[in-house]
Design a protein around this motif. Structure first.
Motif, PDB file in Angstrom:
ATOM      1  N   LEU A 193       0.823  -1.207   0.000  1.00  0.00           N
ATOM      2  CA  LEU A 193       0.000   0.000   0.000  1.00  0.00           C
ATOM      3  C   LEU A 193       0.862   1.263   0.000  1.00  0.00           C
ATOM      4  O   LEU A 193       0.612   2.198  -0.770  1.00  0.00           O
ATOM      5  CB  LEU A 193      -0.917   0.009   1.229  1.00  0.00           C
ATOM      6  CG  LEU A 193      -2.260  -0.691   1.096  1.00  0.00           C
ATOM      7  CD1 LEU A 193      -2.979  -0.721   2.448  1.00  0.00           C
ATOM      8  CD2 LEU A 193      -3.134  -0.007   0.059  1.00  0.00           C
ATOM      9  N   ILE A 194       1.858   1.290   0.867  1.00  0.00           N
ATOM     10  CA  ILE A 194       2.723   2.470   0.950  1.00  0.00           C
ATOM     11  C   ILE A 194       3.491   2.663  -0.356  1.00  0.00           C
ATOM     12  O   ILE A 194       3.587   3.785  -0.883  1.00  0.00           O
ATOM     13  CB  ILE A 194       3.695   2.340   2.139  1.00  0.00           C
ATOM     14  CG1 ILE A 194       2.918   2.403   3.457  1.00  0.00           C
ATOM     15  CG2 ILE A 194       4.757   3.433   2.093  1.00  0.00           C
ATOM     16  CD1 ILE A 194       3.763   2.146   4.681  1.00  0.00           C
ATOM     17  N   LEU A 195       4.046   1.584  -0.894  1.00  0.00           N
ATOM     18  CA  LEU A 195       4.791   1.676  -2.149  1.00  0.00           C
ATOM     19  C   LEU A 195       3.888   2.147  -3.283  1.00  0.00           C
ATOM     20  O   LEU A 195       4.263   3.032  -4.075  1.00  0.00           O
ATOM     21  CB  LEU A 195       5.401   0.315  -2.478  1.00  0.00           C
ATOM     22  CG  LEU A 195       6.247   0.233  -3.762  1.00  0.00           C
ATOM     23  CD1 LEU A 195       7.448   1.160  -3.672  1.00  0.00           C
ATOM     24  CD2 LEU A 195       6.693  -1.202  -4.022  1.00  0.00           C
ATOM     25  N   LEU A 250      -1.507  -9.814  -0.976  1.00  0.00           N
ATOM     26  CA  LEU A 250      -1.228  -9.072  -2.209  1.00  0.00           C
ATOM     27  C   LEU A 250      -2.526  -8.612  -2.869  1.00  0.00           C
ATOM     28  O   LEU A 250      -2.637  -7.466  -3.323  1.00  0.00           O
ATOM     29  CB  LEU A 250      -0.427  -9.939  -3.181  1.00  0.00           C
ATOM     30  CG  LEU A 250       1.015 -10.276  -2.804  1.00  0.00           C
ATOM     31  CD1 LEU A 250       1.622 -11.205  -3.855  1.00  0.00           C
ATOM     32  CD2 LEU A 250       1.853  -9.009  -2.682  1.00  0.00           C
ATOM     33  N   VAL A 251      -3.495  -9.510  -2.933  1.00  0.00           N
ATOM     34  CA  VAL A 251      -4.782  -9.165  -3.542  1.00  0.00           C
ATOM     35  C   VAL A 251      -5.470  -8.070  -2.724  1.00  0.00           C
ATOM     36  O   VAL A 251      -6.021  -7.106  -3.277  1.00  0.00           O
ATOM     37  CB  VAL A 251      -5.680 -10.410  -3.643  1.00  0.00           C
ATOM     38  CG1 VAL A 251      -7.047 -10.041  -4.216  1.00  0.00           C
ATOM     39  CG2 VAL A 251      -5.012 -11.473  -4.515  1.00  0.00           C
ATOM     40  N   LEU A 252      -5.421  -8.213  -1.402  1.00  0.00           N
ATOM     41  CA  LEU A 252      -6.030  -7.205  -0.526  1.00  0.00           C
ATOM     42  C   LEU A 252      -5.365  -5.849  -0.706  1.00  0.00           C
ATOM     43  O   LEU A 252      -6.042  -4.823  -0.833  1.00  0.00           O
ATOM     44  CB  LEU A 252      -5.912  -7.654   0.932  1.00  0.00           C
ATOM     45  CG  LEU A 252      -6.334  -6.625   1.992  1.00  0.00           C
ATOM     46  CD1 LEU A 252      -7.794  -6.249   1.820  1.00  0.00           C
ATOM     47  CD2 LEU A 252      -6.079  -7.186   3.388  1.00  0.00           C
ATOM     48  N   ALA A 253      -4.041  -5.830  -0.730  1.00  0.00           N
ATOM     49  CA  ALA A 253      -3.315  -4.565  -0.879  1.00  0.00           C
ATOM     50  C   ALA A 253      -3.622  -3.904  -2.209  1.00  0.00           C
ATOM     51  O   ALA A 253      -3.790  -2.672  -2.285  1.00  0.00           O
ATOM     52  CB  ALA A 253      -1.820  -4.814  -0.741  1.00  0.00           C
ATOM     53  N   GLY A 254      -3.695  -4.698  -3.281  1.00  0.00           N
ATOM     54  CA  GLY A 254      -3.996  -4.142  -4.589  1.00  0.00           C
ATOM     55  C   GLY A 254      -5.377  -3.525  -4.650  1.00  0.00           C
ATOM     56  O   GLY A 254      -5.563  -2.417  -5.167  1.00  0.00           O
ATOM     57  N   ALA A 289      -0.021  -6.255  -7.985  1.00  0.00           N
ATOM     58  CA  ALA A 289      -0.188  -7.075  -6.783  1.00  0.00           C
ATOM     59  C   ALA A 289      -1.391  -8.008  -6.917  1.00  0.00           C
ATOM     60  O   ALA A 289      -1.316  -9.196  -6.569  1.00  0.00           O
ATOM     61  CB  ALA A 289      -0.345  -6.170  -5.559  1.00  0.00           C
ATOM     62  N   ILE A 290      -2.500  -7.466  -7.420  1.00  0.00           N
ATOM     63  CA  ILE A 290      -3.699  -8.298  -7.623  1.00  0.00           C
ATOM     64  C   ILE A 290      -3.399  -9.408  -8.619  1.00  0.00           C
ATOM     65  O   ILE A 290      -3.745 -10.580  -8.390  1.00  0.00           O
ATOM     66  CB  ILE A 290      -4.867  -7.433  -8.120  1.00  0.00           C
ATOM     67  CG1 ILE A 290      -5.302  -6.438  -7.047  1.00  0.00           C
ATOM     68  CG2 ILE A 290      -6.053  -8.318  -8.512  1.00  0.00           C
ATOM     69  CD1 ILE A 290      -6.328  -5.423  -7.523  1.00  0.00           C
TER      70      ILE A 290
END
Length: 218
Positions: A16-18, A104-108, A199-200
């Motif tokens: 998320l930050i990146l 990864l999916v959540l962050a995307g 990421a997703i």
């Protein structure tokens, strides 16, 4: 158990930050008409654009209701993914790799939702009615736009909470060989994407290819 929480949501926070750091830098440093920049040779380029839709610029309907429905869908999906991850963390038989992939999916999903929720509020002065990705036919919102000294009224998208565009910037600029039927000369992957999209995609691809590892039959 605590370690699994820290690693899983640490990955989510890092992505998320990146993602947001790159998007904010791009949005505040580049203009729509800036030429693309080669990052790796000529096949991987930085090409700033924004989109009103989902990953890789795809759309879910059009206008205000399509955008609102998309944002609400993202919120529901994120809540469901968080709930699912929390349940899986408590199961010792679930592999840490699968938790990271789910993260990864959540962050995307959360990264692209953040754009829609807050970018119109964070960057109100960056809105330009003359740019195509800010225009929506049938919106009923008219603003003056000047092209080469000529001013005309254009219909622009709704703005505000949940209506912001998603910032994209990366593009593969490779083409199929000319000798290939149907595909010859066309771009292999023309979509412009961001870190959240990547990421997703990585998360979904890993689940598909490693489903036997993540979901072993009893």
């Amino acid at each position: 158990m605590k370690k699994r929480y820290l690693i899983t949501f640490g990955v989510v926070l890092f992505i998320l930050i990146l993602d947001q750091a790159v998007k904010i830098w791009i949005k505040t440093s580049f203009s729509y008409d800036d030429p693309s920049i080669a990052l790796i040779g000529e096949w991987f380029r930085l090409n700033y654009v924004e989109n009103q839709g989902m990953a890789f610029g795809t759309q879910l309907g059009g206008g205000m209701w399509g955008k609102l429905l998309l944002s609400i869908f993202r919120i529901v999906a994120i809540i469901a993914i968080v709930y699912y991850i929390l349940k899986q963390i408590k199961k010792p038989e679930v592999k840490l790799e699968f938790l990271i992939v789910s993260g990864l999916v959540l962050a995307g999903a959360a990264g692209n939702l953040f754009d829609s929720m807050f970018y119109d509020l964070m960057f109100p002065t960056y809105f330009d009615p003359c740019i195509s990705y800010n225009q929506v036919e049938g919106s009923g919102i008219w603003e003056d736009c000047t092209y080469y000294g000529y001013t005309e009224a254009v219909e622009v998208r709704h703005r505000g909470f949940l209506f912001g565009n998603v910032v994209d910037m990366f593009q593969f600029y490779a083409h199929w060989p000319e000798w290939m039927p149907y595909l010859g000369g066309k771009q292999v992957f023309p979509a412009i994407w961001n870190i959240a999209d990547a990421a997703i995609s990585v998360g979904v691809i890993l689940v598909l290819f490693r489903q036997k590892v993540y979901f072993p039959k009893q």
